[in-house]
Design a protein around this motif. Sequence first.
Motif, PDB file in Angstrom:
ATOM      1  N   LEU A 228       0.837  -1.304  -0.140  1.00 35.30           N
ATOM      2  CA  LEU A 228       0.051   0.139   0.076  1.00 35.30           C
ATOM      3  C   LEU A 228       0.968   1.276  -0.071  1.00 35.30           C
ATOM      4  CD1 LEU A 228      -3.121  -0.369   2.483  1.00 35.30           C
ATOM      5  CD2 LEU A 228      -2.972   0.062   0.129  1.00 35.30           C
ATOM      6  N   PHE A 270       5.704   4.157   6.890  1.00 35.32           N
ATOM      7  CA  PHE A 270       4.011   4.507   7.045  1.00 35.32           C
ATOM      8  C   PHE A 270       4.065   6.067   7.300  1.00 35.32           C
ATOM      9  CE2 PHE A 270       3.815  -0.274   7.489  1.00 35.32           C
ATOM     10  CZ  PHE A 270       2.688  -0.286   6.349  1.00 35.32           C
ATOM     11  N   MET A 273       4.504   7.582   4.030  1.00 37.10           N
ATOM     12  CA  MET A 273       3.070   7.405   3.188  1.00 37.10           C
ATOM     13  C   MET A 273       1.921   8.353   3.778  1.00 37.10           C
ATOM     14  SD  MET A 273       0.930   4.032   3.352  1.00 37.10           S
ATOM     15  CE  MET A 273      -0.283   4.218   4.343  1.00 37.10           C
ATOM     16  N   PHE A 274       2.147   8.571   4.999  1.00 34.73           N
ATOM     17  CA  PHE A 274       0.941   9.303   5.634  1.00 34.73           C
ATOM     18  C   PHE A 274       1.270  10.883   5.115  1.00 34.73           C
ATOM     19  CE2 PHE A 274      -0.962  12.013   8.843  1.00 34.73           C
ATOM     20  CZ  PHE A 274      -2.388  11.428   9.139  1.00 34.73           C
ATOM     21  N   LEU A 277       0.439  11.450   1.541  1.00 33.48           N
ATOM     22  CA  LEU A 277      -1.019  11.289   1.192  1.00 33.48           C
ATOM     23  C   LEU A 277      -1.703  12.691   1.654  1.00 33.48           C
ATOM     24  CD1 LEU A 277      -2.309   8.001   2.256  1.00 33.48           C
ATOM     25  CD2 LEU A 277      -2.971   9.102   0.136  1.00 33.48           C
ATOM     26  N   VAL A 278      -1.185  12.963   2.671  1.00 35.71           N
ATOM     27  CA  VAL A 278      -1.811  14.390   3.099  1.00 35.71           C
ATOM     28  C   VAL A 278      -1.253  15.592   2.399  1.00 35.71           C
ATOM     29  CG1 VAL A 278      -1.665  16.149   5.267  1.00 35.71           C
ATOM     30  CG2 VAL A 278      -1.944  13.654   5.765  1.00 35.71           C
TER      31      VAL A 278
ATOM     32  N   LEU B  32     -18.363   5.661   9.939  1.00 38.74           N
ATOM     33  CA  LEU B  32     -18.973   5.254   8.692  1.00 38.74           C
ATOM     34  C   LEU B  32     -20.279   6.240   8.323  1.00 38.74           C
ATOM     35  CD1 LEU B  32     -18.343   1.553   8.781  1.00 38.74           C
ATOM     36  CD2 LEU B  32     -17.073   3.052   7.387  1.00 38.74           C
ATOM     37  N   LEU B  37     -14.413   6.664   5.461  1.00 34.81           N
ATOM     38  CA  LEU B  37     -13.909   5.288   5.667  1.00 34.81           C
ATOM     39  C   LEU B  37     -12.458   5.567   6.368  1.00 34.81           C
ATOM     40  CD1 LEU B  37     -14.225   2.222   4.993  1.00 34.81           C
ATOM     41  CD2 LEU B  37     -13.304   2.877   2.721  1.00 34.81           C
ATOM     42  N   LEU B  39     -10.151   4.059   9.073  1.00 33.54           N
ATOM     43  CA  LEU B  39      -9.842   2.758   9.474  1.00 33.54           C
ATOM     44  C   LEU B  39      -8.603   2.662  10.730  1.00 33.54           C
ATOM     45  CD1 LEU B  39     -10.194   0.695   6.385  1.00 33.54           C
ATOM     46  CD2 LEU B  39     -11.742   1.142   7.862  1.00 33.54           C
ATOM     47  N   VAL B  85      -5.843  14.751   7.927  1.00 31.93           N
ATOM     48  CA  VAL B  85      -6.667  14.040   6.964  1.00 31.93           C
ATOM     49  C   VAL B  85      -7.795  14.509   6.363  1.00 31.93           C
ATOM     50  CG1 VAL B  85      -5.917  11.576   7.763  1.00 31.93           C
ATOM     51  CG2 VAL B  85      -8.093  12.591   8.569  1.00 31.93           C
ATOM     52  N   ARG B  87      -8.680  16.651   4.036  1.00 35.30           N
ATOM     53  CA  ARG B  87      -8.843  16.800   2.843  1.00 35.30           C
ATOM     54  C   ARG B  87      -8.887  15.529   1.939  1.00 35.30           C
ATOM     55  NH1 ARG B  87      -4.773  20.282  -0.545  1.00 35.30           N
ATOM     56  NH2 ARG B  87      -3.610  19.293   1.034  1.00 35.30           N
ATOM     57  N   LEU B  88      -8.589  14.404   2.785  1.00 32.39           N
ATOM     58  CA  LEU B  88      -8.797  12.941   2.103  1.00 32.39           C
ATOM     59  C   LEU B  88     -10.143  12.148   2.336  1.00 32.39           C
ATOM     60  CD1 LEU B  88      -5.434  11.589   3.595  1.00 32.39           C
ATOM     61  CD2 LEU B  88      -5.757  12.419   1.470  1.00 32.39           C
ATOM     62  N   VAL B  91     -10.873   5.861  -0.366  1.00 32.97           N
ATOM     63  CA  VAL B  91      -9.979   5.042  -0.312  1.00 32.97           C
ATOM     64  C   VAL B  91      -8.568   5.368   0.241  1.00 32.97           C
ATOM     65  CG1 VAL B  91      -8.349   3.409  -1.474  1.00 32.97           C
ATOM     66  CG2 VAL B  91     -10.761   3.348  -2.129  1.00 32.97           C
ATOM     67  N   PHE B  92      -8.574   6.893  -0.155  1.00 39.51           N
ATOM     68  CA  PHE B  92      -7.285   7.582   0.353  1.00 39.51           C
ATOM     69  C   PHE B  92      -7.374   7.735   1.699  1.00 39.51           C
ATOM     70  CE2 PHE B  92      -7.589   8.641  -3.958  1.00 39.51           C
ATOM     71  CZ  PHE B  92      -6.307   8.328  -4.701  1.00 39.51           C
ATOM     72  N   ILE B  95      -6.446   4.561   3.414  1.00 40.30           N
ATOM     73  CA  ILE B  95      -5.138   4.055   3.559  1.00 40.30           C
ATOM     74  C   ILE B  95      -4.186   4.880   4.370  1.00 40.30           C
ATOM     75  CG2 ILE B  95      -3.089   4.089   2.060  1.00 40.30           C
ATOM     76  CD1 ILE B  95      -4.818   3.493  -0.457  1.00 40.30           C
ATOM     77  N   ALA B  96      -4.514   6.038   4.512  1.00 38.12           N
ATOM     78  CA  ALA B  96      -3.848   7.186   5.367  1.00 38.12           C
ATOM     79  C   ALA B  96      -3.946   6.594   6.827  1.00 38.12           C
ATOM     80  CB  ALA B  96      -4.334   8.608   5.381  1.00 38.12           C
ATOM     81  N   ILE B  98      -4.975   3.580   7.767  1.00 38.68           N
ATOM     82  CA  ILE B  98      -4.395   2.267   8.135  1.00 38.68           C
ATOM     83  C   ILE B  98      -2.912   2.722   8.288  1.00 38.68           C
ATOM     84  CG2 ILE B  98      -3.600   0.169   6.877  1.00 38.68           C
ATOM     85  CD1 ILE B  98      -6.135   0.279   5.329  1.00 38.68           C
ATOM     86  N   GLY B  99      -2.169   3.572   7.657  1.00 31.79           N
ATOM     87  CA  GLY B  99      -0.812   3.882   7.767  1.00 31.79           C
ATOM     88  C   GLY B  99      -0.566   4.425   9.319  1.00 31.79           C
ATOM     89  N   LEU B 215     -14.171  -3.692  11.304  1.00 32.25           N
ATOM     90  CA  LEU B 215     -14.818  -3.356   9.670  1.00 32.25           C
ATOM     91  C   LEU B 215     -15.868  -4.355   9.179  1.00 32.25           C
ATOM     92  CD1 LEU B 215     -14.965  -1.115   7.504  1.00 32.25           C
ATOM     93  CD2 LEU B 215     -12.963  -2.359   6.568  1.00 32.25           C
TER      94      LEU B 215
END
Lengths: 293, 282
Positions: A228, A270, A273-274, A277-278, B32, B37, B39, B85, B87-88, B91-92, B95-96, B98-99, B215
């Motif tokens: 991912l 990660f 990655m975070f 993404l941001v 949710l 989403l 996580l 987060v 603006r996310l 799925v993005f 993922i963020a 989850i990270g 989930l």
Amino acid sequence: MIAQQLLNGLFLGAVYALFAVGYTLVFGVLDILNLAHAAIFTAAAFAAFSLAAAGVPLPLAFLGAAVLAGIMGILLDRVAFAPLRARNAGTLVPLISSIGVAIIIGAILRGIYGVDERHFTVGGLDTAPVIRLGPLTFTTVELTIFLAAIVLMLVLSWILRATTLGRRIRAVAEDRVAAALLGVDLERTIAATFFIASSLGGAAGVLTGLEYNSVTLDMGGPIELKGLAVIILGGMGSVTGAVIGGFILGAVETLAIAYGLSAWRDAVLFGVMFLLLVARPTGLFGKRALRAA
Amino acid sequence: MSALLDFYAKHSRLIDQIGVNAILALSLSVSLQAGQLALAQAAFMGIAAYVSTILAVNAHWPLFATIAVAVLASTVVAALLAYPVRRLRGVFLAIATIGFGEIVRVVANNLSITGGAEGISSIPNDATTPVIYGALVLVGLTLFVLSRTKFALAVALVREDEYAARGVGVDVGTIRTLSLALGGAIAGLGGALYAHASFFITPTDFGFQRMEQILVWCVVGGVTSPLGALLGATVLSILPEAIRFLADYREITNGVILLAVILFAPGGLSSLWRRGTIRVRV
């Protein structure tokens, strides 16, 4: 010393990249996160182990397992994604159904193989000749794995760039409705995408199994989440980005180990990655780079 | 009455687990419902579990004090996470978050105060069944009261159409932050209770697999209402015990049920109730 670490990173990164291109290809074409990719990765490694144990030469076992993984990919699509596609289920639901398939694949593998670690007993993996090139040392096995991964990625790049199928895949990725209007058979193209993506993921699984000469039920766990990170780094849907991301990850990991930072390695990965993404939600190489793959 | 007590004695551990799992599922259902989403529930759960455990084991704080501080900690972390987060989407965001969860797990794996990979053991087992179910009722009541307020209306609007929500003056950022923080608070409550109902905790208890599990509870139950989360957590917690006779096929049954619900009952188990029948659409 650093050259040797970078070389090790290159070997590791090639397999990460191979795993990630399949992951990102499905995302690029369908906008869904396929959490069964790692399960197919593991299943293929076990399939190759069984084929090799039955006396099939390693290269053929590798190809056979990759084809099997591709077929699993088509089945995965038919069972978990196609029905949802038909009713426009959004992004959450396919993600869950792929978890369902991953659970099923994992349970089947556990049923067949139990929880014990498996080793390839043929092919002389542990006694492979060592090549010395100046300050660098590596085994012929490592070199072969690296070359196999590179060749597969080149084949993928050729398919996407130069074949009719590749044009269709790129068209579907670009705009599914427009592609259908132009006469592209959506379901067949998507099935082909799943075959390609999953056979590459499966190939990565076999190569990982060969690299460490170890096949285990949970070998897909770490690469699932690291994959991912790789496809985010490369920009989701970008095949080129995933390849570059894979090599970056390979290099960073081996260097982190070399400098004694291995405990915090994944947190850094990660974290990057975070932040990426941001700061730039489409990744380093933009989302729609599949077009230009 | 004695039959009931026997039943409880035999299944008390499972009954406690169902209560904790239901709280965790409710926590995810909050985000949710706001269409997020996000996580990171397992991470919020873990943060609270460690805070509460450390206060109990090292400082010998009483149960409720450790829970209060733990919930405060997970709430603050969730609210702070909402900012980067913001603006996310889709799925993005998944993922963020989850990270973020992986980062929390690695940190717990490496700090000495959290006991590293071995975790912390000999946690006082004082989260009894009444405590757990009292907490569950509290969460249920809070969500019920909230569902009668304008806040719930704004949350629904943000989920259905963010731009329309902005158009009628809903502060989307605040709604997202509040729902994430509320989810973090409830997950924290679940995490603290989880720790006090176990003898030990380790970082892997709060990893991606836990997140997947929460989930799955929500989706199988139905994401449209908190009742779905409750139902999903309960049914899927009981199921592995109920089908123990299937032994080797238990895991595969979990996967098959999950797929079947998604394919044949898109609204989750709670939607079957309302519809009465299963409409097969493949």
